[in-house]
Design an enzyme around this catalytic site. Sequence first.
Site, PDB file in Angstrom:
ATOM      1  N   ASP A 243       0.844  -1.196   0.000  1.00  0.00           N
ATOM      2  CA  ASP A 243       0.000   0.000   0.000  1.00  0.00           C
ATOM      3  C   ASP A 243       0.882   1.251   0.000  1.00  0.00           C
ATOM      4  OD1 ASP A 243      -2.270   1.558   0.069  1.00  0.00           O
ATOM      5  OD2 ASP A 243      -3.148   0.533   1.801  1.00  0.00           O
ATOM      6  N   GLU A 246       2.728   5.068  -4.063  1.00  0.00           N
ATOM      7  CA  GLU A 246       3.034   6.157  -5.008  1.00  0.00           C
ATOM      8  C   GLU A 246       4.401   6.793  -4.746  1.00  0.00           C
ATOM      9  OE1 GLU A 246       0.321   6.211  -2.889  1.00  0.00           O
ATOM     10  OE2 GLU A 246      -1.018   5.199  -4.283  1.00  0.00           O
ATOM     11  N   ASP A 313      -7.987   4.518  -3.505  1.00  0.00           N
ATOM     12  CA  ASP A 313      -9.060   4.845  -2.560  1.00  0.00           C
ATOM     13  C   ASP A 313     -10.113   5.712  -3.243  1.00  0.00           C
ATOM     14  OD1 ASP A 313      -7.587   3.435  -0.757  1.00  0.00           O
ATOM     15  OD2 ASP A 313      -6.790   5.188   0.286  1.00  0.00           O
TER      16      ASP A 313
END
Length: 520
Positions: A243, A246, A313
Site C-alpha cells: 500500500d 506512489e 481509494d
Amino acid sequence: MYGMGQYQQSQLNLKGCKLELAQRNSQATVPFLISNYGYGLLWNNPGIGEVTFANNITEWKNIDTDCIDYWICAEDTPKEIISAYTNVTGHSPKMPQYALGLWQSKLRYRNQNEVISVAKHYHDLHIPLSVIVIDYFHWPKQGDFKFDKLYFPNPEKMVKDLKRLNVELMVSVWPNIDCTSENYNEMNEKGYLVRADNGKSITMTFHGNTTFFDTTNPKARRFVWDKIKRNYYQKEVKHFWLDEAEPEYSTYDFDNYRLHLGRNSQVGNIYPTLYAKGFYEGEKKEGQHNPISLIRSAWAGSQKYGSLVWSGDIDSSFRSFKYQYQAGLNIGLAGIPWWTSDIGGFHGGSSTDSEFKELLIRWFEFAVYCPILRMHGDREPHEFPIDNQVEGTGAPNEIWSFGKETFDVLRKQVNIREALKPYINSCMNEAHEKGFPVMRTLFFEFPEDKVSWNIEDEHMLGRKYLVAPIFEFGKRRRQVYLPFGSRWKDVNNGSIRSGGIWINCEASLDQIPVFERIDY
C-alpha cells in the site's frame, strides 16, 4: 490515443486530454500509449511532468531532467504493439491458481479471531474463498514491519487454520517509517529514507510523523525485505499488499524530496516499480514461484515484478464505477495486465442504502469478468478502535453483509466466477507469454472493426467473452454492440447472432449482458 496507465476520468480515448505524469493515490502513471495509427510510444522518463494530446499538437514535458528518452514501435495491430512493448519492458509472471477466485478484504480486520471467523463463515456457507487480506495497522508502529502480538499472537497458527479452509492470507505493508519506530534511527543513519532538501524529512503525517523508505536504494530494499522475511515470511505469510506505493506524500512537493537515484522530480515515478521489485526479488530468492504483490501504483515495467495494481481509494458511486472501467482498460493497454478495483468503491457505502447495494451488485457483476475479483471498502458506520489500537474499522463488508437479496445475487456471481476460473487461467497465461491484457478493449480483438474503436462501455475478457456492465442506478436494459466478423451467443438466454449489429439487451438486477464468441 490509449493506455498511459490509470487516471480517474471518463475518457477511454485520451485524444484531447492533458495528463499529469505523476503518481498519486488512485492515479498510476505508466507512460506508454497505443495509437490507432499503428504505433506505440513509451515516454521512458520517470520524472514528474505532463503530456497534452491536443488536436493540433502532442506535447510531452518533464520539469526536471538531463535528457529525453523515448521508445517507439510500429506494428499492424494493437496485439503486435503490446507484444513488442512487453518484450522490451518485461512480461508478468504466471498468475498462481489460488488468486483466481474471490478475495475478501475490508478496512479492517482488527485481530486474528476476526480473520478466522470470516473465513470459516464462508466455508460453512459453502462459498469458495481464495484470499483474505489483513489491512493496515496490524503492527505496533508504522515501520516496525511485524504483527502486533496483542492482536495477532500466533501468525503461524492463523495461516495454518486458513489453509485448512483452502484460503490464502495476504498482509498489508506500508513504506512509512514512524520516527518512533524501532527501525527509524538505523534507517535514517544509513540513508535508507526519502530526504527533504528543505525542512524536516517528514513525508506523511497519519497517526504519527513518518518518512517513506527509499525504494530506489537497493540497500534499503534489502533492509526492508530482511525485516519482512523475519517477521512475516518465516511465519508462513507469503503474500503482500504494498500500500501507499506512489508514495502518498502528505504534501506533494515533488521538487523537495530526494531519493538515492536523484531528485524526486527527476525519478519519482519509478518508486512503485522498485517497491514491487524489492519484494519480488526477496520472495524469488526464498524459492517462491510466481510471487504477486497487490500494489496501489505502477510505472513502465512493473508487470515483470508481479504487480497486481488496484485503482486506489475511490469513492462509492456510479460515477466512480465508470471511471474505474476506463482505468482498467487503459492500464492494460499500458502493459499492466493484472488489475483490480475495490468492489463497491472504497469510501462510503452502507448496508441500509438501497442505491449503494445496487452499486455493489453491479460492480461485483463487472468484477467477475475482471482479472481479479476482490471485495474491499471502508463501509459505514465506522466502529471506534478497540483497546490501544490507533485505527478503528468500517462496517462489515462480506457478501452476506448487505441483506438477503444482495447476498443471493453475489453468491450466484461467485459461482459464475468459479466456473470461469479455467478460462481466466488461460487469459493469465496469455498475459504471461504475450503481454496481452486480461481485460481488453473491443478494438484490441477487432482492430478492423471501426466501430469497436469508439466503444467505451464494453470490454472483452480475453478473446472469448464480451461484457457490457451497467453503470447507472435503476437501469435494467442497455444497448450492446457486437463486433463484426464473429458470431455471438447471449450467455443469459442462449440466442445466437452475427456481429456488426447493435442490440437492446435486458439487464435485470441479477445479471449483466455477456456474450460468448463462438467462432474464435
